[in-house]
Design a protein around this motif. Structure first.
Motif, PDB file in Angstrom:
ATOM      1  N   SER A   2       0.940  -1.472  -0.012  1.00  0.00           N
ATOM      2  CA  SER A   2      -0.003   0.153   0.121  1.00  0.00           C
ATOM      3  C   SER A   2       0.980   1.164  -0.077  1.00  0.00           C
ATOM      4  CB  SER A   2      -0.868   0.097   1.269  1.00  0.00           C
ATOM      5  OG  SER A   2      -1.938  -1.094   1.197  1.00  0.00           O
ATOM      6  N   SER A   3       0.767   2.083  -0.915  1.00  0.00           N
ATOM      7  CA  SER A   3       1.365   3.369  -1.043  1.00  0.00           C
ATOM      8  C   SER A   3       0.770   4.554  -0.459  1.00  0.00           C
ATOM      9  CB  SER A   3       1.753   3.667  -2.488  1.00  0.00           C
ATOM     10  OG  SER A   3       2.694   2.478  -2.917  1.00  0.00           O
ATOM     11  N   HIS A   4       1.265   5.387   0.268  1.00  0.00           N
ATOM     12  CA  HIS A   4       0.580   6.657   0.969  1.00  0.00           C
ATOM     13  C   HIS A   4       1.287   7.966   0.595  1.00  0.00           C
ATOM     14  CE1 HIS A   4      -1.927   3.536   3.168  1.00  0.00           C
ATOM     15  NE2 HIS A   4      -0.580   3.031   3.250  1.00  0.00           N
ATOM     16  N   LEU A   5       0.717   8.800  -0.029  1.00  0.00           N
ATOM     17  CA  LEU A   5       1.339   9.934  -0.328  1.00  0.00           C
ATOM     18  C   LEU A   5       1.046  11.014   0.512  1.00  0.00           C
ATOM     19  CD1 LEU A   5       3.113  11.707  -2.309  1.00  0.00           C
ATOM     20  CD2 LEU A   5       1.134  12.216  -3.697  1.00  0.00           C
ATOM     21  N   ILE A   6       1.973  11.604   1.355  1.00  0.00           N
ATOM     22  CA  ILE A   6       1.758  12.714   2.149  1.00  0.00           C
ATOM     23  C   ILE A   6       2.154  14.158   1.527  1.00  0.00           C
ATOM     24  CG2 ILE A   6       2.682  13.899   4.400  1.00  0.00           C
ATOM     25  CD1 ILE A   6       3.349  10.940   5.305  1.00  0.00           C
ATOM     26  N   GLY A   7       1.508  14.943   1.400  1.00  0.00           N
ATOM     27  CA  GLY A   7       1.377  16.287   0.728  1.00  0.00           C
ATOM     28  C   GLY A   7       1.907  17.115   1.706  1.00  0.00           C
ATOM     29  N   LEU A   8       2.876  18.050   1.339  1.00  0.00           N
ATOM     30  CA  LEU A   8       3.244  19.223   2.088  1.00  0.00           C
ATOM     31  C   LEU A   8       2.923  20.507   1.569  1.00  0.00           C
ATOM     32  CD1 LEU A   8       7.027  18.109   2.690  1.00  0.00           C
ATOM     33  CD2 LEU A   8       5.038  17.402   4.220  1.00  0.00           C
ATOM     34  N   LEU A   9       1.976  21.191   2.010  1.00  0.00           N
ATOM     35  CA  LEU A   9       1.284  22.505   1.632  1.00  0.00           C
ATOM     36  C   LEU A   9       2.175  23.536   2.236  1.00  0.00           C
ATOM     37  CD1 LEU A   9      -0.755  23.735  -0.142  1.00  0.00           C
ATOM     38  CD2 LEU A   9      -2.365  23.446   1.805  1.00  0.00           C
ATOM     39  N   LEU A  10       3.116  24.176   1.781  1.00  0.00           N
ATOM     40  CA  LEU A  10       4.230  25.054   2.333  1.00  0.00           C
ATOM     41  C   LEU A  10       4.016  26.581   1.514  1.00  0.00           C
ATOM     42  CD1 LEU A  10       7.130  22.834   1.606  1.00  0.00           C
ATOM     43  CD2 LEU A  10       5.712  22.921   3.578  1.00  0.00           C
ATOM     44  N   GLY A  11       4.493  26.983   2.571  1.00  0.00           N
ATOM     45  CA  GLY A  11       4.730  28.839   2.279  1.00  0.00           C
ATOM     46  C   GLY A  11       6.285  29.040   1.563  1.00  0.00           C
ATOM     47  N   THR A  12       6.848  29.533   2.686  1.00  0.00           N
ATOM     48  CA  THR A  12       8.367  29.858   1.989  1.00  0.00           C
ATOM     49  C   THR A  12       9.349  28.795   3.138  1.00  0.00           C
ATOM     50  OG1 THR A  12       8.691  31.407   3.959  1.00  0.00           O
ATOM     51  CG2 THR A  12       7.844  32.265   1.945  1.00  0.00           C
ATOM     52  N   GLU A  13       8.960  28.175   3.916  1.00  0.00           N
ATOM     53  CA  GLU A  13       9.804  27.527   4.789  1.00  0.00           C
ATOM     54  C   GLU A  13      10.593  26.255   3.943  1.00  0.00           C
ATOM     55  OE1 GLU A  13       6.111  25.978   7.067  1.00  0.00           O
ATOM     56  OE2 GLU A  13       6.269  27.212   5.091  1.00  0.00           O
ATOM     57  N   GLU A  14      11.751  26.238   4.458  1.00  0.00           N
ATOM     58  CA  GLU A  14      12.589  25.055   3.748  1.00  0.00           C
ATOM     59  C   GLU A  14      13.229  23.917   4.819  1.00  0.00           C
ATOM     60  OE1 GLU A  14      13.938  23.014   0.661  1.00  0.00           O
ATOM     61  OE2 GLU A  14      12.612  24.564   0.356  1.00  0.00           O
ATOM     62  N   ASP A  15      13.384  24.488   5.696  1.00  0.00           N
ATOM     63  CA  ASP A  15      14.193  23.682   6.857  1.00  0.00           C
ATOM     64  C   ASP A  15      13.434  22.310   7.403  1.00  0.00           C
ATOM     65  OD1 ASP A  15      12.286  25.259   8.238  1.00  0.00           O
ATOM     66  OD2 ASP A  15      13.662  26.106   9.654  1.00  0.00           O
ATOM     67  N   TRP A  16      12.305  22.776   7.923  1.00  0.00           N
ATOM     68  CA  TRP A  16      11.578  21.510   8.510  1.00  0.00           C
ATOM     69  C   TRP A  16      11.209  20.511   7.184  1.00  0.00           C
ATOM     70  CZ3 TRP A  16       6.777  19.782   7.449  1.00  0.00           C
ATOM     71  CH2 TRP A  16       5.834  20.582   6.960  1.00  0.00           C
ATOM     72  N   PRO A  17      10.660  20.939   6.137  1.00  0.00           N
ATOM     73  CA  PRO A  17      10.220  20.090   5.158  1.00  0.00           C
ATOM     74  C   PRO A  17      11.529  19.225   4.734  1.00  0.00           C
ATOM     75  CG  PRO A  17       9.241  22.066   4.507  1.00  0.00           C
ATOM     76  CD  PRO A  17      10.167  22.709   5.727  1.00  0.00           C
ATOM     77  N   THR A  18      12.512  19.810   4.525  1.00  0.00           N
ATOM     78  CA  THR A  18      13.896  19.041   4.136  1.00  0.00           C
ATOM     79  C   THR A  18      14.204  17.895   5.212  1.00  0.00           C
ATOM     80  OG1 THR A  18      14.706  20.979   3.054  1.00  0.00           O
ATOM     81  CG2 THR A  18      16.371  19.280   3.636  1.00  0.00           C
ATOM     82  N   ALA A  19      14.279  18.209   6.508  1.00  0.00           N
ATOM     83  CA  ALA A  19      14.256  17.191   7.441  1.00  0.00           C
ATOM     84  C   ALA A  19      13.424  16.228   7.422  1.00  0.00           C
ATOM     85  CB  ALA A  19      14.461  18.036   8.770  1.00  0.00           C
ATOM     86  N   PHE A  20      11.980  16.613   7.385  1.00  0.00           N
ATOM     87  CA  PHE A  20      10.813  15.743   7.366  1.00  0.00           C
ATOM     88  C   PHE A  20      10.868  14.797   6.008  1.00  0.00           C
ATOM     89  CE2 PHE A  20       6.613  14.123   6.179  1.00  0.00           C
ATOM     90  CZ  PHE A  20       6.117  13.915   7.421  1.00  0.00           C
ATOM     91  N   GLU A  21      11.371  15.356   5.161  1.00  0.00           N
ATOM     92  CA  GLU A  21      11.631  14.390   3.810  1.00  0.00           C
ATOM     93  C   GLU A  21      12.768  13.249   3.846  1.00  0.00           C
ATOM     94  OE1 GLU A  21       9.876  17.620   0.620  1.00  0.00           O
ATOM     95  OE2 GLU A  21      12.049  17.503   1.298  1.00  0.00           O
ATOM     96  N   HIS A  22      13.685  13.994   4.319  1.00  0.00           N
ATOM     97  CA  HIS A  22      14.986  12.936   4.650  1.00  0.00           C
ATOM     98  C   HIS A  22      14.713  12.055   5.737  1.00  0.00           C
ATOM     99  CE1 HIS A  22      19.296  12.078   4.411  1.00  0.00           C
ATOM    100  NE2 HIS A  22      19.115  11.781   5.807  1.00  0.00           N
ATOM    101  N   LEU A  23      14.180  12.278   6.904  1.00  0.00           N
ATOM    102  CA  LEU A  23      13.835  11.355   7.998  1.00  0.00           C
ATOM    103  C   LEU A  23      12.742  10.101   7.408  1.00  0.00           C
ATOM    104  CD1 LEU A  23      13.801  12.984  11.370  1.00  0.00           C
ATOM    105  CD2 LEU A  23      15.575  11.268  10.628  1.00  0.00           C
TER     106      LEU A  23
END
Length: 420
Positions: A2-23
């Motif tokens: 089962s594949s599950h896609l998590i969407g990141l609806l972002l403004g200008t931030e780059e730090d936590w999305p990068t860390a989230f994606e990597h982890l």
């Protein structure tokens, strides 16, 4: 699988999305319910959409719709029509701004400082057309009773705070110490609808608690200093009973309003906990401000998103306010007994026991993976790039060293805790 896609609806931030994606890439597939679950992410684009189209996302983390209406309406569509799980609930964040949050928590018996709403100083923009203005003036002359601003302020007591009823990022929040300041600040408020709120003077501790799903981190906070220095790394700074109360209030607020990614600000004075701000649709999770606490926030967000997605937790749009009011309205219960009742409702909403069992079973390796990431070159690159995009060039060297030191301290504390 089962594949599950998590969407990141972002403004200008780059730090936590990068860390989230990597982890998330380090977590790997999760075995649950006889299935193999694979989680991936996608950064969401804002574009026209057919109201009948079927989204690919299982869950969306929203960091944008609290101020930008296009994604807000998209979130409503995919929730109402497609059962996509959302962090946060756009329906209650739109309807239950800080004013509604104050009202609800006052009814539940929390120690919210005395608060008054006062009319706009100027007619709101929505009526500033010729015909509408005429109607406004006629209505106001008939039904807007004259009021004595000074008398209200004297009743509340100086100093006090004037703050927008819907709030956000401390914009428009002013500490008022005298009648002259009061009138000046009220004149400057223009079209904004404002509250007057009693100030809790000489408090012992300012606390900001960040809640992500079923987890809460309580942090000492100082709003008077620059953003990078507001969170103090200090453990056990509250007595156990006060700390438990702060956590209970944070989770109560989130469960009551169906918010799962929210921060709560409270003042503690003489052992009494005063909630002053607890409706934050897009709470601060920046590396530059959270620093030491940043890895915890990313882990908690990843754990909650994985749990909700894999177990196919259904998002609850509607509130069960009556269950809370049935406790809050009882005159035979003490404050502590009411708080215990609210805590039980909140823990039921967040499926606390199931969540903890899921994390112990499927995500036990996440702690070690996070430490490895924080101590590795990719995270160091994130620190450097975040500093370079946040601070002026002449401060880069200082702040890179500053954040490296704080995150190294966090990693050392995790190693020490693992060997206790």
């Amino acid at each position: 699988m089962s594949s599950h896609l998590i969407g990141l609806l972002l403004g200008t931030e780059e730090d936590w999305p990068t860390a989230f994606e990597h982890l998330l890439s380090r977590v790997g597939p999760v075995q649950h319910g006889g299935e193999t679950h694979e989680l991936t992410t996608e950064r969401v684009m804002n574009e026209p959409f057919d109201l009948r189209y079927r989204p690919r996302h299982a869950l969306v983390i929203d960091r944008l719709a609290w101020w930008y209406f296009v994604p807000r309406e998209w979130l409503k569509k995919i929730s109402l029509m497609d059962d996509v799980y959302l962090l946060n609930n756009p329906f209650t964040f739109q309807a239950m701004e800080k004013h509604s949050a104050y009202c609800a928590m006052m009814r539940l018996g929390l120690n919210v400082p005395e608060t008054w709403m006062i009319p706009h100083k100027e007619p709101p923009r929505s009526v500033r057309f010729e015909s509408a203005t005429a109607r406004w003036e006629t209505m106001a002359s008939r039904y807007n009773a004259p009021f004595d601003l000074d008398a209200i302020a004297e009743h509340i007591g100086f100093p006090l705070f004037m703050k927008p009823f819907d709030g956000g990022q401390w914009v428009g929040v002013t500490r008022v110490a005298s009648p002259d300041e009061l009138h000046s600040v009220y004149d400057e408020s223009g079209e904004r609808l404002m509250h007057l709120q009693a100030s809790v003077e000489d408090f012992d501790v300012f606390v900001r608690s960040l809640s992500i799903g079923a987890e809460t981190m309580v942090m000492r906070y100082d709003p008077s200093v620059p953003l990078h220095a507001r969170y103090t790394v200090e453990h056990d700074f509250l007595p156990p009973d006060v700390g438990a109360e702060v956590v209970a209030i944070s989770r109560l607020v989130n469960a009551f309003f169906r918010w799962e990614f929210n921060s709560c600000e409270t003042l503690v004075k003489d052992g009494v906990v005063y909630p002053i701000d607890y409706a934050n649709a897009s709470p601060d999770v920046a590396l530059t401000s959270l620093h030491y606490y940043f890895p915890w926030a990313i882990k908690a967000l990843l754990r909650w998103c994985t749990f909700c997605t894999v177990v196919r937790r259904r998002m609850r749009i509607n509130q069960n306010t009556r269950a809370y009011f049935d406790i809050g309205d009882r005159g035979d219960l003490t404050y502590q007994q009411k708080l215990d009742g609210y805590r039980g409702l909140a823990e039921d909403y967040f499926d606390i026991d199931d969540y903890r069992e899921f994390c112990d079973t499927h995500l036990a390796h996440l702690d070690e993976a996070t430490v490895d990431y924080v101590e590795g070159p990719q995270f160091d690159e994130l620190i450097v790039s975040t500093v370079q995009s946040t601070f002026p060039e002449h401060e880069h060297e200082h702040f890179v060293a500053h954040y490296r030191g704080l995150l190294a301290m966090w990693a050392a504390d995790q190693h020490a805790a693992a060997h206790v």
